[in-house]
Motif scaffolding. Sequence first.
Motif, PDB file in Angstrom:
ATOM      1  N   THR A 214       0.832  -1.200   0.000  1.00  0.00           N
ATOM      2  CA  THR A 214       0.000   0.000   0.000  1.00  0.00           C
ATOM      3  C   THR A 214       0.865   1.247   0.000  1.00  0.00           C
ATOM      4  N   THR A 215       0.451   2.234  -0.764  1.00  0.00           N
ATOM      5  CA  THR A 215       1.125   3.532  -0.774  1.00  0.00           C
ATOM      6  C   THR A 215       0.124   4.616  -0.389  1.00  0.00           C
ATOM      7  N   TYR A 216       0.658   5.703   0.141  1.00  0.00           N
ATOM      8  CA  TYR A 216      -0.165   6.841   0.555  1.00  0.00           C
ATOM      9  C   TYR A 216       0.489   8.134   0.125  1.00  0.00           C
ATOM     10  N   ALA A 217      -0.347   9.068  -0.283  1.00  0.00           N
ATOM     11  CA  ALA A 217       0.147  10.407  -0.541  1.00  0.00           C
ATOM     12  C   ALA A 217       0.601  11.045   0.766  1.00  0.00           C
ATOM     13  N   TYR A 218       1.549  11.931   0.658  1.00  0.00           N
ATOM     14  CA  TYR A 218       2.082  12.570   1.865  1.00  0.00           C
ATOM     15  C   TYR A 218       0.989  13.270   2.668  1.00  0.00           C
ATOM     16  N   SER A 219       0.023  13.835   1.959  1.00  0.00           N
ATOM     17  CA  SER A 219      -1.021  14.626   2.617  1.00  0.00           C
ATOM     18  C   SER A 219      -1.937  13.799   3.511  1.00  0.00           C
ATOM     19  N   VAL A 220      -1.967  12.465   3.306  1.00  0.00           N
ATOM     20  CA  VAL A 220      -2.887  11.622   4.094  1.00  0.00           C
ATOM     21  C   VAL A 220      -2.152  10.574   4.916  1.00  0.00           C
ATOM     22  N   ARG A 221      -0.835  10.500   4.754  1.00  0.00           N
ATOM     23  CA  ARG A 221      -0.065   9.460   5.436  1.00  0.00           C
ATOM     24  C   ARG A 221      -0.197   9.603   6.945  1.00  0.00           C
ATOM     25  N   GLY A 222      -0.469   8.479   7.608  1.00  0.00           N
ATOM     26  CA  GLY A 222      -0.649   8.486   9.048  1.00  0.00           C
ATOM     27  C   GLY A 222      -2.081   8.743   9.482  1.00  0.00           C
ATOM     28  N   ARG A 223      -2.914   9.198   8.560  1.00  0.00           N
ATOM     29  CA  ARG A 223      -4.319   9.477   8.886  1.00  0.00           C
ATOM     30  C   ARG A 223      -5.277   8.525   8.165  1.00  0.00           C
ATOM     31  N   PHE A 224      -4.904   8.101   6.960  1.00  0.00           N
ATOM     32  CA  PHE A 224      -5.762   7.247   6.154  1.00  0.00           C
ATOM     33  C   PHE A 224      -5.154   5.847   6.065  1.00  0.00           C
ATOM     34  N   THR A 225      -6.036   4.846   6.001  1.00  0.00           N
ATOM     35  CA  THR A 225      -5.602   3.459   5.860  1.00  0.00           C
ATOM     36  C   THR A 225      -6.471   2.763   4.826  1.00  0.00           C
ATOM     37  N   THR A 226      -5.826   2.072   3.900  1.00  0.00           N
ATOM     38  CA  THR A 226      -6.528   1.292   2.881  1.00  0.00           C
ATOM     39  C   THR A 226      -6.336  -0.189   3.158  1.00  0.00           C
ATOM     40  N   TYR A 227      -7.431  -0.938   3.066  1.00  0.00           N
ATOM     41  CA  TYR A 227      -7.309  -2.374   3.280  1.00  0.00           C
ATOM     42  C   TYR A 227      -8.407  -3.102   2.522  1.00  0.00           C
ATOM     43  N   ARG A 228      -8.161  -4.386   2.321  1.00  0.00           N
ATOM     44  CA  ARG A 228      -9.087  -5.224   1.559  1.00  0.00           C
ATOM     45  C   ARG A 228      -9.883  -6.153   2.472  1.00  0.00           C
TER      46      ARG A 228
ATOM     47  N   TYR B  67     -11.593  -0.811   1.459  1.00  0.00           N
ATOM     48  CA  TYR B  67     -11.999   0.276   2.344  1.00  0.00           C
ATOM     49  C   TYR B  67     -10.927   1.347   2.433  1.00  0.00           C
ATOM     50  N   LEU B  68     -11.372   2.561   2.669  1.00  0.00           N
ATOM     51  CA  LEU B  68     -10.469   3.665   2.981  1.00  0.00           C
ATOM     52  C   LEU B  68     -10.923   4.240   4.319  1.00  0.00           C
ATOM     53  N   GLU B  69     -10.152   3.949   5.352  1.00  0.00           N
ATOM     54  CA  GLU B  69     -10.425   4.468   6.684  1.00  0.00           C
ATOM     55  C   GLU B  69      -9.761   5.832   6.803  1.00  0.00           C
ATOM     56  N   MET B  70     -10.554   6.862   7.109  1.00  0.00           N
ATOM     57  CA  MET B  70     -10.035   8.224   7.160  1.00  0.00           C
ATOM     58  C   MET B  70     -10.224   8.778   8.567  1.00  0.00           C
ATOM     59  N   ASN B  71      -9.140   9.144   9.198  1.00  0.00           N
ATOM     60  CA  ASN B  71      -9.170   9.703  10.548  1.00  0.00           C
ATOM     61  C   ASN B  71      -8.563  11.107  10.553  1.00  0.00           C
ATOM     62  N   SER B  72      -8.818  11.828  11.630  1.00  0.00           N
ATOM     63  CA  SER B  72      -8.276  13.190  11.796  1.00  0.00           C
ATOM     64  C   SER B  72      -8.541  14.027  10.553  1.00  0.00           C
ATOM     65  N   LEU B  73      -9.751  14.006  10.087  1.00  0.00           N
ATOM     66  CA  LEU B  73     -10.095  14.691   8.841  1.00  0.00           C
ATOM     67  C   LEU B  73      -9.948  16.205   8.982  1.00  0.00           C
TER      68      LEU B  73
END
Length: 123
Positions: free
Chosen positions: A58-72, A80-86
Amino acid sequence: QLQLVESGGGLVQPGGSLRLSCAASGFALNYYSIGWFRQAPGKEREGISCIGTSHGTTTYAYSVRGRFTTYRDNAKNTVYLEMNSLKPEDTAVYYCAAGRGFYSCTVDEFDHWGAGTQVTVSS
């Protein structure tokens, strides 16, 4: 017919969380790389997270790294895309897309797209 449907968007306050779903029909998602993209008004569509077929890389853009998680969840044929600290700057239409592989998590690497779901972060 290959089809992707996003869901889970909505209005959330800054600091809140949302989980987006990308459900597939007509094909098995586990054979495809999946990308999450977003497009804010007046801006280009940007890749924010991609997940490969092998080992779930999995890769993440810098702007969402540490806040968003992608999993199958292969049993549900869903990603799914889990988005926290929006943040307000996360406001956009979010899309998922399927492709045969990716290097840079960019729009041109993906062939099949959903219609998108709106995420609005505002107090």
